[in-house]
Design a protein around this motif. Structure first.
Motif, PDB file in Angstrom:
ATOM      1  N   ARG A   1     -24.059  -8.281 -49.965  1.00 46.37           N
ATOM      2  CA  ARG A   1     -24.236  -9.727 -49.895  1.00 46.37           C
ATOM      3  C   ARG A   1     -23.257 -10.315 -48.885  1.00 46.37           C
ATOM      4  NH1 ARG A   1     -23.113 -10.734 -56.054  1.00 46.37           N
ATOM      5  NH2 ARG A   1     -21.899  -8.855 -55.610  1.00 46.37           N
ATOM      6  N   MET A   2     -23.546 -11.545 -48.475  1.00 46.49           N
ATOM      7  CA  MET A   2     -22.674 -12.264 -47.559  1.00 46.49           C
ATOM      8  C   MET A   2     -22.384 -13.638 -48.149  1.00 46.49           C
ATOM      9  SD  MET A   2     -22.932 -10.003 -45.015  1.00 46.49           S
ATOM     10  CE  MET A   2     -24.126  -8.723 -44.563  1.00 46.49           C
ATOM     11  N   LEU A   3     -21.133 -14.027 -48.179  1.00 42.82           N
ATOM     12  CA  LEU A   3     -20.758 -15.369 -48.607  1.00 42.82           C
ATOM     13  C   LEU A   3     -20.408 -16.179 -47.367  1.00 42.82           C
ATOM     14  CD1 LEU A   3     -20.101 -17.452 -50.782  1.00 42.82           C
ATOM     15  CD2 LEU A   3     -17.772 -16.524 -50.855  1.00 42.82           C
ATOM     16  N   VAL A   4     -21.132 -17.284 -47.147  1.00 43.94           N
ATOM     17  CA  VAL A   4     -20.877 -18.162 -46.010  1.00 43.94           C
ATOM     18  C   VAL A   4     -20.103 -19.372 -46.523  1.00 43.94           C
ATOM     19  CG1 VAL A   4     -21.879 -19.426 -44.072  1.00 43.94           C
ATOM     20  CG2 VAL A   4     -23.073 -17.424 -45.012  1.00 43.94           C
ATOM     21  N   VAL A   5     -18.860 -19.499 -46.085  1.00 41.51           N
ATOM     22  CA  VAL A   5     -17.983 -20.593 -46.501  1.00 41.51           C
ATOM     23  C   VAL A   5     -17.845 -21.554 -45.321  1.00 41.51           C
ATOM     24  CG1 VAL A   5     -15.701 -21.214 -47.410  1.00 41.51           C
ATOM     25  CG2 VAL A   5     -16.727 -18.996 -47.996  1.00 41.51           C
ATOM     26  N   SER A   6     -18.260 -22.809 -45.506  1.00 41.54           N
ATOM     27  CA  SER A   6     -18.324 -23.736 -44.368  1.00 41.54           C
ATOM     28  C   SER A   6     -17.735 -25.092 -44.705  1.00 41.54           C
ATOM     29  CB  SER A   6     -19.785 -23.936 -43.925  1.00 41.54           C
ATOM     30  OG  SER A   6     -20.418 -22.710 -43.656  1.00 41.54           O
ATOM     31  N   THR A   7     -17.275 -25.782 -43.652  1.00 41.16           N
ATOM     32  CA  THR A   7     -16.916 -27.192 -43.747  1.00 41.16           C
ATOM     33  C   THR A   7     -17.676 -27.943 -42.661  1.00 41.16           C
ATOM     34  OG1 THR A   7     -14.977 -26.817 -42.333  1.00 41.16           O
ATOM     35  CG2 THR A   7     -14.620 -26.814 -44.712  1.00 41.16           C
ATOM     36  N   ASN A   8     -18.041 -29.179 -42.962  1.00 42.03           N
ATOM     37  CA  ASN A   8     -18.787 -30.015 -42.026  1.00 42.03           C
ATOM     38  C   ASN A   8     -17.810 -30.636 -41.024  1.00 42.03           C
ATOM     39  OD1 ASN A   8     -20.383 -31.898 -40.703  1.00 42.03           O
ATOM     40  ND2 ASN A   8     -21.429 -32.573 -42.550  1.00 42.03           N
ATOM     41  N   ILE A   9     -17.945 -30.256 -39.749  1.00 41.10           N
ATOM     42  CA  ILE A   9     -17.044 -30.775 -38.708  1.00 41.10           C
ATOM     43  C   ILE A   9     -17.801 -31.658 -37.715  1.00 41.10           C
ATOM     44  CG2 ILE A   9     -15.396 -28.874 -38.884  1.00 41.10           C
ATOM     45  CD1 ILE A   9     -16.723 -27.689 -36.347  1.00 41.10           C
ATOM     46  N   SER A  10     -18.948 -32.195 -38.144  1.00 40.63           N
ATOM     47  CA  SER A  10     -19.788 -32.982 -37.233  1.00 40.63           C
ATOM     48  C   SER A  10     -19.051 -34.196 -36.687  1.00 40.63           C
ATOM     49  CB  SER A  10     -21.063 -33.431 -37.953  1.00 40.63           C
ATOM     50  OG  SER A  10     -21.824 -32.317 -38.358  1.00 40.63           O
ATOM     51  N   LYS A  11     -18.281 -34.888 -37.530  1.00 39.92           N
ATOM     52  CA  LYS A  11     -17.546 -36.066 -37.062  1.00 39.92           C
ATOM     53  C   LYS A  11     -16.518 -35.676 -36.017  1.00 39.92           C
ATOM     54  CE  LYS A  11     -18.096 -38.938 -41.187  1.00 39.92           C
ATOM     55  NZ  LYS A  11     -17.401 -39.642 -42.297  1.00 39.92           N
ATOM     56  N   HIS A  12     -15.873 -34.540 -36.240  1.00 37.70           N
ATOM     57  CA  HIS A  12     -14.883 -34.055 -35.283  1.00 37.70           C
ATOM     58  C   HIS A  12     -15.546 -33.701 -33.960  1.00 37.70           C
ATOM     59  CE1 HIS A  12     -11.434 -31.960 -33.627  1.00 37.70           C
ATOM     60  NE2 HIS A  12     -12.183 -30.884 -33.455  1.00 37.70           N
ATOM     61  N   LYS A  13     -16.706 -33.036 -34.027  1.00 36.58           N
ATOM     62  CA  LYS A  13     -17.418 -32.668 -32.802  1.00 36.58           C
ATOM     63  C   LYS A  13     -17.897 -33.911 -32.055  1.00 36.58           C
ATOM     64  CE  LYS A  13     -18.357 -29.009 -31.648  1.00 36.58           C
ATOM     65  NZ  LYS A  13     -17.647 -28.007 -30.809  1.00 36.58           N
ATOM     66  N   GLU A  14     -18.333 -34.923 -32.808  1.00 33.75           N
ATOM     67  CA  GLU A  14     -18.776 -36.163 -32.171  1.00 33.75           C
ATOM     68  C   GLU A  14     -17.605 -36.840 -31.464  1.00 33.75           C
ATOM     69  OE1 GLU A  14     -21.806 -38.866 -31.152  1.00 33.75           O
ATOM     70  OE2 GLU A  14     -21.864 -36.880 -32.063  1.00 33.75           O
ATOM     71  N   MET A  15     -16.431 -36.807 -32.111  1.00 39.92           N
ATOM     72  CA  MET A  15     -15.245 -37.386 -31.488  1.00 39.92           C
ATOM     73  C   MET A  15     -14.879 -36.624 -30.216  1.00 39.92           C
ATOM     74  SD  MET A  15     -11.491 -38.037 -33.201  1.00 39.92           S
ATOM     75  CE  MET A  15     -12.255 -39.028 -34.491  1.00 39.92           C
ATOM     76  N   GLU A  16     -14.974 -35.288 -30.287  1.00 41.74           N
ATOM     77  CA  GLU A  16     -14.705 -34.464 -29.104  1.00 41.74           C
ATOM     78  C   GLU A  16     -15.666 -34.825 -27.975  1.00 41.74           C
ATOM     79  OE1 GLU A  16     -15.002 -30.366 -30.025  1.00 41.74           O
ATOM     80  OE2 GLU A  16     -12.950 -30.211 -30.773  1.00 41.74           O
ATOM     81  N   LYS A  17     -16.935 -35.043 -28.348  1.00 41.39           N
ATOM     82  CA  LYS A  17     -17.954 -35.375 -27.349  1.00 41.39           C
ATOM     83  C   LYS A  17     -17.598 -36.676 -26.645  1.00 41.39           C
ATOM     84  CE  LYS A  17     -22.766 -36.938 -27.086  1.00 41.39           C
ATOM     85  NZ  LYS A  17     -23.998 -37.213 -27.862  1.00 41.39           N
ATOM     86  N   TRP A  18     -17.237 -37.702 -27.419  1.00 36.42           N
ATOM     87  CA  TRP A  18     -16.927 -38.994 -26.810  1.00 36.42           C
ATOM     88  C   TRP A  18     -15.635 -38.941 -26.013  1.00 36.42           C
ATOM     89  CZ3 TRP A  18     -20.558 -42.163 -25.935  1.00 36.42           C
ATOM     90  CH2 TRP A  18     -21.635 -42.268 -26.809  1.00 36.42           C
ATOM     91  N   GLN A  19     -14.672 -38.150 -26.485  1.00 41.73           N
ATOM     92  CA  GLN A  19     -13.440 -37.979 -25.721  1.00 41.73           C
ATOM     93  C   GLN A  19     -13.737 -37.297 -24.392  1.00 41.73           C
ATOM     94  OE1 GLN A  19     -11.010 -35.822 -28.530  1.00 41.73           O
ATOM     95  NE2 GLN A  19     -10.047 -37.680 -29.306  1.00 41.73           N
ATOM     96  N   HIS A  20     -14.640 -36.313 -24.436  1.00 36.36           N
ATOM     97  CA  HIS A  20     -15.021 -35.618 -23.202  1.00 36.36           C
ATOM     98  C   HIS A  20     -15.714 -36.572 -22.244  1.00 36.36           C
ATOM     99  CE1 HIS A  20     -16.226 -32.145 -20.745  1.00 36.36           C
ATOM    100  NE2 HIS A  20     -17.365 -32.810 -20.558  1.00 36.36           N
ATOM    101  N   LEU A  21     -16.658 -37.376 -22.769  1.00 31.72           N
ATOM    102  CA  LEU A  21     -17.377 -38.311 -21.921  1.00 31.72           C
ATOM    103  C   LEU A  21     -16.450 -39.360 -21.325  1.00 31.72           C
ATOM    104  CD1 LEU A  21     -20.636 -38.910 -24.006  1.00 31.72           C
ATOM    105  CD2 LEU A  21     -20.434 -37.671 -21.845  1.00 31.72           C
ATOM    106  N   ALA A  22     -15.426 -39.743 -22.088  1.00 31.68           N
ATOM    107  CA  ALA A  22     -14.481 -40.751 -21.594  1.00 31.68           C
ATOM    108  C   ALA A  22     -13.649 -40.229 -20.442  1.00 31.68           C
ATOM    109  CB  ALA A  22     -13.571 -41.210 -22.736  1.00 31.68           C
ATOM    110  N   CYS A  23     -13.508 -38.911 -20.355  1.00 36.29           N
ATOM    111  CA  CYS A  23     -12.627 -38.319 -19.348  1.00 36.29           C
ATOM    112  C   CYS A  23     -13.369 -37.516 -18.288  1.00 36.29           C
ATOM    113  CB  CYS A  23     -11.582 -37.428 -20.034  1.00 36.29           C
ATOM    114  SG  CYS A  23     -10.463 -38.332 -21.110  1.00 36.29           S
ATOM    115  N   HIS A  24     -14.703 -37.531 -18.328  1.00 33.02           N
ATOM    116  CA  HIS A  24     -15.489 -36.757 -17.374  1.00 33.02           C
ATOM    117  C   HIS A  24     -16.631 -37.598 -16.830  1.00 33.02           C
ATOM    118  CE1 HIS A  24     -13.333 -33.608 -19.523  1.00 33.02           C
ATOM    119  NE2 HIS A  24     -13.572 -32.824 -18.498  1.00 33.02           N
TER     120      HIS A  24
END
Length: 318
Positions: free
Chosen positions: A125-148
């Protein structure tokens, strides 16, 4: 004996049984994480309430379904194959995965896939342990757009100010020089007017790609406005070679949408600390040098000099 996440918290009146290590781990993590249990073929056999709340799928919806049903098409198939190769060897895998919910929303997870063995050597069996980082990724995206720059994805003027400050500080510490090059594409408005803005955008993308190949350091090539670019060169020993390479990258016509378009550029340069120790002045002086050769035939280059307007070099497009 089958255990489910829903069993946790219930008192068992049965005779004591040997604790299943997977169940102990699930019990510890179920409140804080998104948990999914897969069989040895990667099919879903259990999940917790956090999974249901995140993806809007129940265990009934996904039971014995391939876990990669949640696949968002963001990752290449080869990437997923590499993950599966790792866990089938009994090794743990950790990384970021982009999945799709039942409502077709993209969800970014920081996941760890833990192979669990029973009695055999291969994981059962495989146990997949996850956390939702969507807000963090969205923040990274906007930070990237602000600087590129949104078109070429090169660092923009805001990033130029930050990198210039760091580069000058390094040059001060090492008591060395650095060069600032300001480049403008000649008659770019004519390209847009003749062939359309879509073609003009493709020309800008190709110019940025060629500049990055010349310098080999994307973080030191900046797209500061429509058709203007700034480069920072810290290795002065390579300056002459890099300037010549910049000029020659315009020697071949640009092929865009089956069109052959001749493109030339005007390039100006200032040197720290020879011309100034002030960051904005260095960019300004490189810009002044660029305008001194603007409008001449072919690709032209000039180093800033308050007393001279003659170009240091000219490269005619063939």
């Amino acid at each position: 004996m089958k255990f489910c996440f829903s069993d946790f918290g219930k008192e068992k009146m049965d005779a004591p049984v040997q604790a299943d290590p997977l169940e102990i781990l699930k019990h510890t993590l179920t409140q804080a994480f998104i948990l999914t249990v897969l069989d040895d073929e990667g099919k879903v056999i259990d999940l917790n309430g956090n999974f249901v709340n995140t993806f809007n799928y129940t265990l009934h919806d996904l039971y014995l379904q391939d876990y990669w049903k949640l696949y968002s098409s963001y990752h290449a198939d080869r990437f997923l194959e590499e993950i599966w190769t790792v866990v089938q060897k009994g090794e743990q895998w950790s990384g970021e995965l982009c999945h799709r919910t039942r409502k077709e929303e993209l969800i970014w997870l920081s996941s760890t896939i833990i192979p669990v063995r029973d009695n055999g050597k291969a994981p059962s069996r495989m146990l997949v342990v996850s956390t939702n980082i969507s807000k963090h990724k969205e923040m990274e995206k906007w930070q990237h757009l602000a600087c590129h720059h949104e078109l070429t994805n090169l660092p923009n003027r805001r990033m130029l100010d930050q990198v210039m400050e760091s580069s000058v500080a390094t040059a001060q510490r090492k008591r060395s020089q650095l060069a600032v090059l300001y480049m403008d594409i000649d008659r770019f408005k004519t390209i847009n007017d003749t062939h359309g803005h879509a073609v003009g955008d493709l020309v800008l993308k190709e110019v940025s790609s060629r500049l990055v190949r010349v310098l080999s350091l994307p973080n030191y090539v900046f797209h500061v406005s429509g058709d203007e670019f700034v480069l920072i060169i810290e290795d002065m020993g390579k300056l002459e070679v890099l300037v010549q390479a910049m000029m020659e990258l315009f020697s071949k016509p640009f092929t865009v949408n089956q069109l052959q378009i001749k493109v030339s550029a005007s390039i100006g340069m200032s040197i720290y600390p020879d011309h100034s120790t002030d960051l904005s002045r260095l960019v300004e002086y490189a810009d002044v040098a660029m305008y001194d050769v603007k409008g001449r035939s072919g690709t032209n280059f000039r180093k800033y000099s308050p007393s001279s307007c003659l170009p240091d070099a000219t490269f005619e497009n063939e």
